[in-house]
Design an enzyme around this catalytic site. Structure first.
Site, PDB file in Angstrom:
ATOM      1  N   ARG A 237      -3.575   4.370   0.423  1.00 45.18           N
ATOM      2  CA  ARG A 237      -2.137   4.235   0.210  1.00 45.18           C
ATOM      3  C   ARG A 237      -1.444   4.241   1.571  1.00 45.18           C
ATOM      4  NH1 ARG A 237      -3.159   2.455  -4.016  1.00 45.18           N
ATOM      5  NH2 ARG A 237      -2.442   3.106  -6.106  1.00 45.18           N
ATOM      6  N   GLU A 266       5.683  -1.173   1.167  1.00 39.01           N
ATOM      7  CA  GLU A 266       5.269  -2.518   0.757  1.00 39.01           C
ATOM      8  C   GLU A 266       6.387  -3.216  -0.027  1.00 39.01           C
ATOM      9  OE1 GLU A 266       1.574  -2.502  -1.385  1.00 39.01           O
ATOM     10  OE2 GLU A 266       0.600  -1.261   0.135  1.00 39.01           O
ATOM     11  N   HIS A 284      -2.560  -5.920   0.500  1.00 40.89           N
ATOM     12  CA  HIS A 284      -2.996  -5.070  -0.617  1.00 40.89           C
ATOM     13  C   HIS A 284      -3.984  -5.817  -1.527  1.00 40.89           C
ATOM     14  CE1 HIS A 284      -1.713  -1.233  -2.875  1.00 40.89           C
ATOM     15  NE2 HIS A 284      -2.951  -1.554  -3.222  1.00 40.89           N
TER      16      HIS A 284
END
Length: 322
Positions: A237, A266, A284
């Site tokens: 993360r 993000e 991602h």
């Protein structure tokens, strides 16, 4: 369907075949937008719903639960991590929360190794050079990277993904150590304190969950404890790493490079990172294989179907308080 049919909300499109079982147990609404829903859109969408299939981009907090109302029975997160869910708030309302563990282990471990190789062997940098049309020629000192054989990999968070990365690293001849919040015995790896791991590892790979304790676990002080020639890889993360501190550490060669798949805010990425050749940046992609994303969707749907038909959830995060 009758007015009593449960309303099921899917906050972003999933493979149609994976969604089919939902139509047998409820009235399904799938977001028509190819983007995350805004807070207001999410509130409007979940009103009167019995189930919500959420994505990691959806913040499911008490305001969303209040908007959903008393009919809500389950929030099925299409991700293994669930830092986007306020689990105490969810369970406090007697709602079940589920996630999709296990199914993305191999895909994420593969991408971890891909980022590790890309940053240590300067693959992305070389690709940019060739595409730019810049003249180049083979030379014994041209774009030298770092080999992996005999180097130490330090894994922070030795769960399923961390263990899968350790197995892959062994195939490259790396020595493995790990740091975990609870002691775990892993064949071929030695558990050490975080400071020792940072100070002795040639590569540090992050696989811990995002919690208040791990937010900015890798800050300026941690980066300065790392070897000057070390690399950082993060497929866990984004907020585990202080991006501003990392950009500074990469720019002044405090560490040699970083491979990142996740970011603090993000889809925004720190401008300093985007300017650096020694940062490999992926959008991602950890679970981004057809097989894995499909199975994640299927598992989220299986959880919803189970709960709405009175069965136990397949992969519950926690048990609702009574």
């Amino acid at each position: 369907m009758s007015p009593d049919t449960p309303r099921i909300v899917v906050t972003r499109a999933l493979p149609p075949a994976a969604l089919e079982p939902l139509h047998t147990v409820g009235d399904v609404w799938v977001s028509p937008h190819d983007r995350p829903l805004s807070a207001q859109e999410l509130h409007d969408a979940v009103r009167g719903s019995a189930a919500v299939v959420s994505m990691l981009t959806d913040r499911i907090d008490d305001s969303v639960l209040a908007a959903a109302g008393p009919e809500l029975k389950v929030v099925a997160n299409t991700a293994v991590g669930y830092d986007n869910l306020d689990v105490p708030a969810i369970t406090g309302r007697g709602v079940l929360a589920t996630n999709t563990p296990g199914v993305l282990v191999d895909a994420t471990a593969d991408l971890t190794i891909a980022l590790l190789l890309a940053v240590t062997r300067r693959v992305a940098e070389g690709d940019r050079l060739v595409r730019s049309g810049t003249p180049w020629s083979w030379d014994v000192s041209f774009m030298l990277g770092s080999g992996l054989q005999g180097k130490q990999l330090g894994i922070v968070g030795m769960g399923g993904i961390g263990r899968a990365v350790a197995r892959r690293a062994a195939a490259f001849g790396m020595d493995v150590v790990h740091h975990n919040r609870r002691p775990v015995d892993v064949a071929g790896s030695r558990q050490v304190g975080l400071d020792e791991l940072l100070e002795t590892s040639d590569v540090v790979s992050l696989h811990c969950p995002l919690t208040p304790e791990t937010r900015h676990l890798i800050d300026a002080a941690a980066l300065h404890r790392m070897k000057r020639g070390a690399y950082l890889v993060n497929t866990a993360r984004g907020p585990i790493v202080d991006e501003a501190a990392l950009a500074t550490a990469l720019a002044d060669a405090t560490i040699a490079g970083a491979g990142l798949d996740v970011y603090e805010d993000e889809p925004q990425v720190h401008e300093g990172l985007r300017r650096l050749d020694n940062a490999v940046l992926a959008p991602h992609l950890g679970s981004a294989t057809v097989e894995t994303r499909t199975r994640m969707a299927e598992l989220a749907v299986e959880n919803v179907v189970a709960v709405l038909t009175g069965k136990d959830a397949v992969t519950p995060i926690s048990v609702p308080s009574r």
